[in-house]
Scaffold this active site. Structure first.
Site, PDB file in Angstrom:
ATOM      1  N   LYS A   1     -14.681  -7.129  -4.062  1.00 40.63           N
ATOM      2  CA  LYS A   1     -14.876  -7.297  -2.628  1.00 40.63           C
ATOM      3  C   LYS A   1     -16.383  -7.397  -2.404  1.00 40.63           C
ATOM      4  O   LYS A   1     -17.085  -6.376  -2.477  1.00 40.63           O
ATOM      5  CB  LYS A   1     -14.296  -6.105  -1.859  1.00 40.63           C
ATOM      6  CG  LYS A   1     -12.799  -5.913  -2.095  1.00 40.63           C
ATOM      7  CD  LYS A   1     -12.293  -4.645  -1.422  1.00 40.63           C
ATOM      8  CE  LYS A   1     -10.793  -4.490  -1.627  1.00 40.63           C
ATOM      9  NZ  LYS A   1     -10.272  -3.232  -1.081  1.00 40.63           N
TER      10      LYS A   1
ATOM     11  N   GLU B   1      -3.445  -0.645  -8.052  1.00 39.05           N
ATOM     12  CA  GLU B   1      -4.853  -0.468  -7.760  1.00 39.05           C
ATOM     13  C   GLU B   1      -5.164   1.015  -7.583  1.00 39.05           C
ATOM     14  O   GLU B   1      -4.443   1.727  -6.887  1.00 39.05           O
ATOM     15  CB  GLU B   1      -5.234  -1.208  -6.472  1.00 39.05           C
ATOM     16  CG  GLU B   1      -5.082  -2.707  -6.552  1.00 39.05           C
ATOM     17  CD  GLU B   1      -5.482  -3.381  -5.249  1.00 39.05           C
ATOM     18  OE1 GLU B   1      -6.378  -2.864  -4.539  1.00 39.05           O
ATOM     19  OE2 GLU B   1      -4.895  -4.435  -4.938  1.00 39.05           O
TER      20      GLU B   1
ATOM     21  N   ASP C   1      -0.947  -0.601  -4.262  1.00 41.53           N
ATOM     22  CA  ASP C   1      -2.307  -0.101  -4.105  1.00 41.53           C
ATOM     23  C   ASP C   1      -2.224   1.344  -3.615  1.00 41.53           C
ATOM     24  O   ASP C   1      -1.780   1.605  -2.501  1.00 41.53           O
ATOM     25  CB  ASP C   1      -3.061  -0.966  -3.093  1.00 41.53           C
ATOM     26  CG  ASP C   1      -4.504  -0.511  -2.888  1.00 41.53           C
ATOM     27  OD1 ASP C   1      -4.933   0.453  -3.571  1.00 41.53           O
ATOM     28  OD2 ASP C   1      -5.200  -1.119  -2.055  1.00 41.53           O
TER      29      ASP C   1
ATOM     30  N   ASP D   1     -10.749  -0.591  -7.982  1.00 40.95           N
ATOM     31  CA  ASP D   1     -11.265  -1.097  -6.716  1.00 40.95           C
ATOM     32  C   ASP D   1     -12.344  -0.143  -6.215  1.00 40.95           C
ATOM     33  O   ASP D   1     -13.536  -0.362  -6.418  1.00 40.95           O
ATOM     34  CB  ASP D   1     -10.112  -1.234  -5.711  1.00 40.95           C
ATOM     35  CG  ASP D   1     -10.562  -1.669  -4.327  1.00 40.95           C
ATOM     36  OD1 ASP D   1     -11.769  -1.849  -4.107  1.00 40.95           O
ATOM     37  OD2 ASP D   1      -9.698  -1.828  -3.439  1.00 40.95           O
TER      38      ASP D   1
ATOM     39  N   LYS E   1       0.852  -1.186   0.000  1.00 40.81           N
ATOM     40  CA  LYS E   1       0.000   0.000   0.000  1.00 40.81           C
ATOM     41  C   LYS E   1       0.890   1.240   0.000  1.00 40.81           C
ATOM     42  O   LYS E   1       1.797   1.356   0.825  1.00 40.81           O
ATOM     43  CB  LYS E   1      -0.928  -0.004   1.213  1.00 40.81           C
ATOM     44  CG  LYS E   1      -2.091  -0.981   1.067  1.00 40.81           C
ATOM     45  CD  LYS E   1      -3.071  -0.829   2.202  1.00 40.81           C
ATOM     46  CE  LYS E   1      -4.324  -1.660   1.948  1.00 40.81           C
ATOM     47  NZ  LYS E   1      -5.207  -1.074   0.918  1.00 40.81           N
TER      48      LYS E   1
END
Length: 352
Positions: free
Chosen positions: A259, A207, A181, A232, A151
């Protein structure tokens, strides 16, 4: 006839979970206990909207959840069309019914649910200061992960490049797949420059480089980026079929990340998959900070898709006050051990 009881709970992270939007220390979830009043059999589901992110993160969520559960119990079925705006509630209901029908944590019969095959997963590196992230990267590499997701967007970009350089100094792209991400942290005017710099490290994908809702800017990035972009947050709140098609046809990403708690429950995620496949767009499945109850449901469903690329299914093991499940990370795979003792849901829920 069914009854549906709601059990709210606050979960505590073993260590702070940092993203570019802030740091999570606790997690609010609502467990559902669905009981067949004739047989006494039950199923458990988890509703877990993410604060300031889920489209159904609403001030009156507890009241709304109670009303929907009351109607679902009375009707004896899930009203999918009416629940499109509430993906976390839909996911909790879907998985409670799946658990009830299966009368087992093995919701579907797959090599994963039989315990003969693991699901490949990425090793997730949460945001922190440079030293913390460096240490976590070392731990994941030593644990044997072949795909690491970092991240980015919370510390200086040059330091993040240094962390990626550290990985590549020790492991080539054929040894370790690297994903990043950004959680929408880049500005559109800077994004392509940063993607060009990131490309030096032979990344699998990034992402959500810019914040959601900028479809034309994201479309331009997907065309110009030297490596693939995965959507996402962009999918959150896009719940109607025609709107989903419009998003995919406009942006044309290389990947989407699904998700269920955020993207329409399991049925909604399957809609996204079908539309993506029609357009030659890849996908993978990720949990969204659910506890083991939600993680198991996602993993059991994910296994029916026969995944070969690493999925994002390690986050259910993050909490100190989880319910023990026969889920284990071994090497770089999530495994389900059906021979282990079934969790005592009723005792767990009654302690809340």
């Amino acid at each position: 006839m069914y009854s549906l009881k709601i059990f709210p709970r606050t979960l505590h992270f073993k260590q702070p979970a940092g993203t570019s939007r802030g740091v999570y220390h606790v997690r609010q979830v609502w467990y559902l206990l669905l009981t067949d009043t004739e047989t006494g059999q039950y199923g458990v589901g988890e509703c877990a909207p993410l604060p300031a992110l889920s489209c159904d993160d609403l001030p009156d969520y507890p009241r709304l959840l109670a009303e929907i559960c009351e109607k679902t119990a009375a009707d004896g079925r899930i009203d999918y069309e009416a629940l499109r705006p509430y993906p976390s509630i839909l996911f909790g209901l879907e998985t409670a019914f799946a658990h009830l029908q299966a009368q087992s944590l093995r919701f579907w019969d797959t090599p994963f649910s039989r315990g003969t095959q693991g699901i490949p997963i990425n090793g997730l590196i949460w945001m922190g200061n440079f030293d913390e992230m460096y240490r976590r990267i070392e731990e994941k590499m030593k644990a044997g992960f072949r795909c690491i997701k970092v991240k980015i967007g919370a510390i200086e970009f040059e330091q993040e490049l240094e962390l990626l350089a550290h990985i590549r100094q020790h492991f080539s792209a054929s040894d370790i797949e690297l994903r990043v991400d950004a959680n929408g942290a880049f500005r559109p005017e800077d994004a392509l420059r940063k993607l060009t710099q990131l490309n030096e490290f032979q990344l699998h994908s990034i992402e959500q480089p810019i914040r959601a809702g900028q479809w034309e800017a994201m479309k331009a990035l997907c065309v110009a980026s030297p490596f693939p972009i995965a959507l996402d947050e962009e999918l959150i709140g896009v719940n109607e079929i025609e709107r989903k098609k419009e998003l995919l046809d406009t942006i044309r990403p290389q990947y989407i990340i699904l998700k269920p708690s955020l993207h329409g429950g399991i049925r909604g995620a399957e809609e996204w998959i079908s539309m993506a496949q029609e357009r030659g767009i890849g996908y993978w499945v990720t949990s969204a900070l659910e506890s083991n109850i939600g993680l198991n449901a996602i993993a059991q469903w994910c296994a029916t898709l026969h995944p070969t690329m690493p999925q994002g299914l390690g986050t259910g093991l993050l909490f100190t006050d989880n319910l023990d499940y026969p889920l284990h990370i071994e090497g770089d795979c999530l495994w389900f051990h059906p021979e282990e003792e079934t969790p005592d849901f009723l005792t767990f829920l009654n302690r809340i």
